[in-house]
Design a protein around this motif. Sequence first.
Motif, PDB file in Angstrom:
ATOM      1  N   ILE A  20       0.944  -1.093  -0.185  1.00  0.00           N
ATOM      2  CA  ILE A  20       0.089  -0.085  -0.050  1.00  0.00           C
ATOM      3  C   ILE A  20       0.882   1.242   0.141  1.00  0.00           C
ATOM      4  O   ILE A  20       0.672   2.174  -0.665  1.00  0.00           O
ATOM      5  N   LEU A  21       2.071   1.095   0.832  1.00  0.00           N
ATOM      6  CA  LEU A  21       3.034   2.479   0.618  1.00  0.00           C
ATOM      7  C   LEU A  21       3.527   2.849  -0.562  1.00  0.00           C
ATOM      8  O   LEU A  21       3.932   3.752  -0.971  1.00  0.00           O
ATOM      9  N   GLU A  22       3.601   1.552  -1.574  1.00  0.00           N
ATOM     10  CA  GLU A  22       4.253   1.708  -2.602  1.00  0.00           C
ATOM     11  C   GLU A  22       3.236   2.383  -3.802  1.00  0.00           C
ATOM     12  O   GLU A  22       4.085   2.610  -5.023  1.00  0.00           O
ATOM     13  N   LEU A  23       2.117   2.350  -3.577  1.00  0.00           N
ATOM     14  CA  LEU A  23       1.146   2.949  -4.527  1.00  0.00           C
ATOM     15  C   LEU A  23       1.393   4.533  -4.526  1.00  0.00           C
ATOM     16  O   LEU A  23       1.654   5.107  -3.670  1.00  0.00           O
ATOM     17  N   ARG A  24       1.474   4.921  -5.850  1.00  0.00           N
ATOM     18  CA  ARG A  24       1.582   6.284  -6.042  1.00  0.00           C
ATOM     19  C   ARG A  24       0.645   6.795  -7.289  1.00  0.00           C
ATOM     20  O   ARG A  24       0.262   6.068  -8.270  1.00  0.00           O
ATOM     21  N   VAL A  25       0.446   8.194  -7.002  1.00  0.00           N
ATOM     22  CA  VAL A  25      -0.264   8.918  -7.907  1.00  0.00           C
ATOM     23  C   VAL A  25       0.805   9.486  -9.102  1.00  0.00           C
ATOM     24  O   VAL A  25       1.861   9.364  -8.937  1.00  0.00           O
ATOM     25  N   THR A  26       0.312  10.190 -10.088  1.00  0.00           N
ATOM     26  CA  THR A  26       1.152  10.771 -11.060  1.00  0.00           C
ATOM     27  C   THR A  26       1.918  11.951 -10.449  1.00  0.00           C
ATOM     28  O   THR A  26       1.456  12.349  -9.472  1.00  0.00           O
ATOM     29  N   ARG A  52      -8.856   2.190   4.342  1.00  0.00           N
ATOM     30  CA  ARG A  52      -8.838   0.868   3.807  1.00  0.00           C
ATOM     31  C   ARG A  52      -8.148   0.960   2.501  1.00  0.00           C
ATOM     32  O   ARG A  52      -8.018   2.030   1.715  1.00  0.00           O
ATOM     33  N   ALA A  53      -7.299  -0.238   2.120  1.00  0.00           N
ATOM     34  CA  ALA A  53      -6.917  -0.141   0.755  1.00  0.00           C
ATOM     35  C   ALA A  53      -7.766  -0.876  -0.179  1.00  0.00           C
ATOM     36  O   ALA A  53      -8.932  -1.332   0.137  1.00  0.00           O
ATOM     37  N   VAL A  58      -6.928  -9.432  -6.416  1.00  0.00           N
ATOM     38  CA  VAL A  58      -6.021  -9.626  -5.369  1.00  0.00           C
ATOM     39  C   VAL A  58      -4.794  -8.480  -5.504  1.00  0.00           C
ATOM     40  O   VAL A  58      -3.998  -8.598  -4.610  1.00  0.00           O
ATOM     41  N   THR A  59      -5.075  -7.489  -6.361  1.00  0.00           N
ATOM     42  CA  THR A  59      -3.892  -6.275  -6.795  1.00  0.00           C
ATOM     43  C   THR A  59      -4.435  -4.967  -5.982  1.00  0.00           C
ATOM     44  O   THR A  59      -5.554  -4.689  -6.033  1.00  0.00           O
ATOM     45  N   PRO A  60      -3.427  -4.806  -5.041  1.00  0.00           N
ATOM     46  CA  PRO A  60      -3.819  -3.275  -4.566  1.00  0.00           C
ATOM     47  C   PRO A  60      -3.710  -2.209  -5.467  1.00  0.00           C
ATOM     48  O   PRO A  60      -2.841  -2.140  -6.194  1.00  0.00           O
ATOM     49  N   VAL A  61      -4.822  -1.439  -5.530  1.00  0.00           N
ATOM     50  CA  VAL A  61      -4.785  -0.289  -6.687  1.00  0.00           C
ATOM     51  C   VAL A  61      -4.806   1.092  -6.001  1.00  0.00           C
ATOM     52  O   VAL A  61      -4.584   2.040  -6.694  1.00  0.00           O
ATOM     53  N   TRP A  78     -11.424  11.850   3.759  1.00  0.00           N
ATOM     54  CA  TRP A  78     -10.209  12.424   4.106  1.00  0.00           C
ATOM     55  C   TRP A  78      -9.066  12.595   2.646  1.00  0.00           C
ATOM     56  O   TRP A  78      -8.491  13.308   2.699  1.00  0.00           O
ATOM     57  N   ARG A  79      -8.955  11.237   2.528  1.00  0.00           N
ATOM     58  CA  ARG A  79      -7.905  10.876   1.369  1.00  0.00           C
ATOM     59  C   ARG A  79      -8.716   9.739   0.535  1.00  0.00           C
ATOM     60  O   ARG A  79      -9.386   8.858   0.970  1.00  0.00           O
ATOM     61  N   PHE A  80      -8.168   9.969  -0.796  1.00  0.00           N
ATOM     62  CA  PHE A  80      -8.431   8.983  -1.743  1.00  0.00           C
ATOM     63  C   PHE A  80      -7.374   9.127  -2.873  1.00  0.00           C
ATOM     64  O   PHE A  80      -7.135  10.207  -3.305  1.00  0.00           O
ATOM     65  N   MET A  81      -6.885   7.803  -3.335  1.00  0.00           N
ATOM     66  CA  MET A  81      -5.781   7.772  -4.253  1.00  0.00           C
ATOM     67  C   MET A  81      -6.119   6.668  -5.118  1.00  0.00           C
ATOM     68  O   MET A  81      -6.463   5.403  -4.400  1.00  0.00           O
ATOM     69  N   ILE A  82      -5.700   6.431  -6.523  1.00  0.00           N
ATOM     70  CA  ILE A  82      -5.710   5.322  -7.316  1.00  0.00           C
ATOM     71  C   ILE A  82      -4.271   5.280  -7.684  1.00  0.00           C
ATOM     72  O   ILE A  82      -4.012   6.458  -8.410  1.00  0.00           O
ATOM     73  N   ASP A  83      -3.565   4.095  -7.622  1.00  0.00           N
ATOM     74  CA  ASP A  83      -2.208   4.380  -8.417  1.00  0.00           C
ATOM     75  C   ASP A  83      -2.242   4.633  -9.691  1.00  0.00           C
ATOM     76  O   ASP A  83      -3.107   4.327 -10.376  1.00  0.00           O
TER      77      ASP A  83
END
Length: 150
Positions: A20-26, A52-53, A58-61, A78-83
């Motif tokens: 989850i920590l490795e997910l990044r936006v542009t 929540r992730a 089965v892939t965290p996105v 409060w927060r929302f992101m998609i990799d």
Amino acid sequence: MKPLGSVSLREVTAETLMSILELRVTREQRRFVASNAVSIAQAHFSPEAWFRAIYAGVTPVGFLMMSVQPEEGEYYLWRFMIDARHQGKGYGRRAIELLIEQVKGQPKAKELTLSHVPGDGSPEGFYRKLGFEHTGEEDGGELVMKLTLA
């Protein structure tokens, strides 16, 4: 790209934390949302935080976090992101739909609110398509939107 499967909201565990920590936006989107590391750290010091992730199969996105204050009937995204690698596949829309269903089942839930940084590339259009409307309020330079829950 081929969809990865059905979308679900799952607890972040010791086993899934690093993914989850490795997910990044542009790069362009970074000014609109804090990193997941910052969000998870804040959550651990905020009793009202619910996070929540977002998984596709089965892939965290992605990741989302709410401030939940059921005694006041306040539910705030409060927060929302998609990799960045998983944007444009419908996962974000489905995750927010799942979140809305979650909030509808909570005590005194009449609306879901959020705020966003204005500007080119902001998520405003995304939220509008989901039914959120501006309230005319600002919070720390961010524009407040709400969705009335039916």
